[in-house]
Every structure is written in C-alpha cells, then in structure tokens.
Design a protein around this motif. Structure first.
Motif: not given
Length: 169
Positions: A2-3, A5-9, A56-60
């Motif tokens: 999941x993208x 989860x990837x950002x969190x890790x 991922x350059x989104x606001x989220x």
C-alpha cells in the motif's frame, strides 16, 4: 505494498536515521544553531523529502508523512522517558565547566565552548570572574548555569549563542 504504508515506513526510517546521525555528528540544541547549522537543516530536509514520500507528491502523502513523523517523535520521546538506557544514549549529560573557580578546559574543548563564551555567560549571571564561580554547568538543553558564592546575586541562565559581532569576524 500500500502506498500509504510505504510512506509511513519511509518516514519512520528517515526519522531514526536522523536521530542516529545527530547522535553521531553532534547534538546541538536549537538555542545553539548558527547560520551553517540552519543551512544544513534546510538542505537535509530537502534531501530526505523524496526518501519519505517517494513519487507520491499528493497532499495526502505529505500530510501522512508529517503525521507519521509527529507520531514517531511522540512515541520516541515516551520511550526516552521510560528507558534509562535509551535516555543515556540519546541525551547528553550535564557537564561541569567550572568547579570552585577552576575552569575545566578539557571539557570546554570537548564541548566546543570558547573561553569567551564562558566569560560572557559568567558576566550575564552578574559574576565578575570565573574565580567567583562555585559551579558552572553546561546543561543538556544548551544552557550554561552559574552558581556563585555570593548569596545576594540573582541566579539566571544563559542560552549559548554566537554573538552577532563574533559572526562578522
């Protein structure tokens, strides 16, 4: 994966890398930052941004990375406060700079504090000379605390900083 989860890790990995890097390369408190330190922090933040959010350059994605950093920082601070081993490893201990009028020059050199900075702290505490200081401590938050033998003096604290005129030299 999941993208999100990837950002969190990724964010947690970068956070712990930065904690480790600051431990190895020096832990200056915010009150001690000079121009070069600020530039370094800005460049580091720019260099690790993509490592945290990837493509991922989104606001989220940005908000999730920031949230992950806030959460991991909160949890890490709780861990520091609950574990003596972690606290001893991450946080420095107060250092004696002057004891009964005797300056600890080895400690000053180790901490990167000049005699001029120490003299400034002594004067800011209303004490004339290091010979009149019972105890001077470099505190873990970057303050220099001075205790003099004079009971009539009001004790203050000194935030270690570089004076404008010294920066111009």
């Amino acid at each position: 994966m999941n993208p999100f989860v990837d950002i969190i890790l990724r964010s947690c990995t970068v956070y712990f890398f930065m904690v480790l890097a600051l431990r190895v390369f020096g832990k200056r408190e915010l009150s001690q930052l000079n121009s070069a330190d600020i530039v370094l922090i800005l460049l580091i933040s720019n260099s690790v941004q993509n490592a945290m959010v990837g493509s991922n350059t989104s606001l989220e994605g940005g908000i999730l990375a920031a949230l992950a950093l806030f959460v991991i920082n909160y949890l890490f601070k709780r861990w520091i406060n609950q574990s003596k081993t972690v606290k001893d490893w991450v946080l420095s201990k107060p250092q004696v700079l002057i004891h009964n009028g005797n300056v600890e020059f080895k400690t000053l050199a180790k901490l990167g504090i000049t005699s001029e900075e120490l003299d400034e702290a002594i004067r800011e505490h209303g004490v004339e000379s290091h010979k009149n200081v019972k105890l001077a401590m470099f505190e873990i938050d970057g303050n220099i605390s001075i205790i003099s033998g004079d009971n009539n003096l009001k004790q203050t604290h000194h935030k270690r900083k570089i004076h404008k005129t010294l920066n111009e030299l």
